[in-house]
Scaffold this active site. Structure first.
Site, PDB file in Angstrom:
ATOM      1  N   THR A  73       0.830  -1.204   0.000  1.00 37.50           N
ATOM      2  CA  THR A  73       0.000   0.000   0.000  1.00 37.50           C
ATOM      3  C   THR A  73       0.864   1.254   0.000  1.00 37.50           C
ATOM      4  O   THR A  73       0.621   2.193  -0.754  1.00 37.50           O
ATOM      5  CB  THR A  73      -0.938   0.008   1.225  1.00 37.50           C
ATOM      6  OG1 THR A  73      -1.793  -1.137   1.168  1.00 37.50           O
ATOM      7  CG2 THR A  73      -1.785   1.267   1.255  1.00 37.50           C
ATOM      8  N   THR A 231       2.008   0.886  13.822  1.00 35.13           N
ATOM      9  CA  THR A 231       2.084  -0.191  12.826  1.00 35.13           C
ATOM     10  C   THR A 231       2.049   0.399  11.418  1.00 35.13           C
ATOM     11  O   THR A 231       1.764  -0.313  10.456  1.00 35.13           O
ATOM     12  CB  THR A 231       0.912  -1.180  12.996  1.00 35.13           C
ATOM     13  OG1 THR A 231      -0.331  -0.462  12.931  1.00 35.13           O
ATOM     14  CG2 THR A 231       1.001  -1.917  14.321  1.00 35.13           C
ATOM     15  N   ALA A 232       2.355   1.696  11.305  1.00 38.93           N
ATOM     16  CA  ALA A 232       2.264   2.386  10.014  1.00 38.93           C
ATOM     17  C   ALA A 232       3.636   2.499   9.353  1.00 38.93           C
ATOM     18  O   ALA A 232       3.999   1.670   8.519  1.00 38.93           O
ATOM     19  CB  ALA A 232       1.628   3.761  10.203  1.00 38.93           C
ATOM     20  N   ARG A 233       4.418   3.508   9.740  1.00 37.52           N
ATOM     21  CA  ARG A 233       5.766   3.705   9.214  1.00 37.52           C
ATOM     22  C   ARG A 233       6.669   4.221  10.325  1.00 37.52           C
ATOM     23  O   ARG A 233       6.268   5.053  11.133  1.00 37.52           O
ATOM     24  CB  ARG A 233       5.775   4.698   8.042  1.00 37.52           C
ATOM     25  CG  ARG A 233       5.182   4.150   6.749  1.00 37.52           C
ATOM     26  CD  ARG A 233       6.089   3.084   6.135  1.00 37.52           C
ATOM     27  NE  ARG A 233       5.588   2.576   4.867  1.00 37.52           N
ATOM     28  CZ  ARG A 233       4.812   1.505   4.720  1.00 37.52           C
ATOM     29  NH1 ARG A 233       4.402   0.845   5.808  1.00 37.52           N
ATOM     30  NH2 ARG A 233       4.429   1.097   3.525  1.00 37.52           N
ATOM     31  N   GLU A 262      14.650  -0.218   7.690  1.00 35.41           N
ATOM     32  CA  GLU A 262      14.346  -1.650   7.731  1.00 35.41           C
ATOM     33  C   GLU A 262      15.024  -2.386   6.584  1.00 35.41           C
ATOM     34  O   GLU A 262      14.950  -1.901   5.439  1.00 35.41           O
ATOM     35  CB  GLU A 262      12.822  -1.855   7.644  1.00 35.41           C
ATOM     36  CG  GLU A 262      12.057  -1.228   8.784  1.00 35.41           C
ATOM     37  CD  GLU A 262      10.550  -1.275   8.585  1.00 35.41           C
ATOM     38  OE1 GLU A 262       9.821  -1.055   9.568  1.00 35.41           O
ATOM     39  OE2 GLU A 262      10.090  -1.519   7.440  1.00 35.41           O
ATOM     40  N   HIS A 283       7.984  -5.860  11.424  1.00 32.11           N
ATOM     41  CA  HIS A 283       7.143  -5.431  10.294  1.00 32.11           C
ATOM     42  C   HIS A 283       6.353  -6.614   9.724  1.00 32.11           C
ATOM     43  O   HIS A 283       6.381  -6.875   8.516  1.00 32.11           O
ATOM     44  CB  HIS A 283       7.994  -4.777   9.201  1.00 32.11           C
ATOM     45  CG  HIS A 283       7.203  -3.837   8.336  1.00 32.11           C
ATOM     46  ND1 HIS A 283       7.732  -2.691   7.797  1.00 32.11           N
ATOM     47  CD2 HIS A 283       5.904  -3.872   7.914  1.00 32.11           C
ATOM     48  CE1 HIS A 283       6.816  -2.062   7.079  1.00 32.11           C
ATOM     49  NE2 HIS A 283       5.696  -2.759   7.143  1.00 32.11           N
ATOM     50  N   VAL A 284       5.627  -7.266  10.613  1.00 39.06           N
ATOM     51  CA  VAL A 284       4.835  -8.434  10.198  1.00 39.06           C
ATOM     52  C   VAL A 284       3.346  -8.245  10.447  1.00 39.06           C
ATOM     53  O   VAL A 284       2.565  -9.186  10.304  1.00 39.06           O
ATOM     54  CB  VAL A 284       5.320  -9.716  10.915  1.00 39.06           C
ATOM     55  CG1 VAL A 284       6.691 -10.132  10.411  1.00 39.06           C
ATOM     56  CG2 VAL A 284       5.327  -9.530  12.440  1.00 39.06           C
TER      57      VAL A 284
END
Length: 316
Positions: A73, A231-233, A262, A283-284
């Site tokens: 996304t 949990t976005a960026r 990352e 990042h899961v």
């Protein structure tokens, strides 16, 4: 001429991708560095990329490129304006992980409100065995019922998070844009929300306006003992300032599924902190089997639709 499709970071999507419905030539690479893109994609008509950056300079060296299909996304790693100038279509994958990411954020919130990591640590250290009572009273435990959840970002994930929070009896507030002169109906002023929220959960994109959205001033303005979920960026939060706020007791906890860089090959302040009220996952939040299958199907569908001249999730 048969179009050439190149997937530059195939291992970032470990599920099958449905077949493309037109004749094509296909090449995939497990991973690619920015320096390898020009050599690997020089004759590509369609490029699939999850997280490999495409700058204006790289794009200018790929004259055959017609479609850049993002297997995600977020598109902050793509120079969309350069694509527009060059006539390259850009499409992304949308809403495949709304429920999935919201579940992950909710899990982090519950674990931190109940101080689960701290109690796991105490049990592992033998504290319960030596307790004078039948239970061990350690870190504070708080209910979700009656607590206030502040959400930054009212898209699909933010709405899914709100639905779950309301089911648990939480009051949900959506934040107005930081610095906005007018507060829209259904929103709460950014500063007012910081002061009221027992939990602040971030679900907005990363761009020039949102980078370091939460830094030292915002952390100090948050309700003492509040929990921060991201949990976005990773770039939305000043990580050094966050660690300081956790260590000095301003925040009651933080749960992060994202970091500013990352993978964090050179380390990261959140990984060095080793605090019992800090949870970091790799990042899961998006990576359930069901969500990845939806992503792969939409990715293939975008490419098929573009090739057929039909509507796809275009950004340009």
């Amino acid at each position: 001429m048969i179009p050439h499709i190149v997937f530059v970071d195939r291992d970032s999507l470990p599920v099958p991708v449905p077949a493309f419905g037109f004749p094509h030539r296909y090449t995939e690479y497990a991973a690619s560095t920015p320096a390898q893109l020009i050599e690997r994609c020089h004759d590509a008509d369609i490029i699939i990329s999850n997280k490999v950056p495409f700058t204006a300079q790289t794009l200018a060296a790929l004259p055959a490129l017609k479609l850049l299909a993002i297997a995600a996304t977020g598109y902050n790693h793509i120079d969309v304006e350069a694509c527009r100038r060059q006539g390259v279509a850009v499409c992304n994958v949308r809403h495949y992980g709304d429920e999935t990411v919201a579940e992950h954020a909710f899990m982090l919130m519950m674990a931190l409100m109940r101080n689960l990591p701290a109690y796991q640590r105490d049990v592992a250290a033998g504290v319960w065995q030596n307790a004078a009572q039948f239970c061990h009273f350690g870190a504070p435990i708080r209910d979700l019922q009656g607590a206030t959840l502040g959400i930054v970002g009212s898209g699909g994930i933010g709405q899914a998070m709100a639905q779950r929070a309301r089911a648990f009896g939480m009051t949900v507030l959506f934040a107005e844009r930081k610095g906005a002169a007018v507060v829209r109906d259904g929103y709460t002023g950014f500063d007012a929300l910081l002061a009221r929220a027992d939990v602040l959960s971030l679900h907005c994109p990363l761009n020039d306006e949102t980078r370091n959205l939460i830094a030292q001033p915002e952390l100090m303005a948050m309700k003492p003992g509040a929990v921060l979920i991201n949990t976005a960026r990773g770039g939305l939060v000043d990580e050094e300032a966050l660690v300081a706020a956790l260590k000095f007791g301003q925040l009651g906890g933080a749960g992060f599924d994202v970091l500013s860089v990352e993978p964090p090959r050179d380390g990261n302040p959140l990984l060095k902190a080793r605090l019992p009220h800090l949870i970091v996952t790799p990042h899961v939040g998006w990576a359930s089997a069901e969500a990845m299958a939806r992503l792969a199907a939409q990715l293939s569908g975008n490419i098929n639709a573009w090739h057929a001249g039909e509507r796809c999730n275009r950004l340009d």
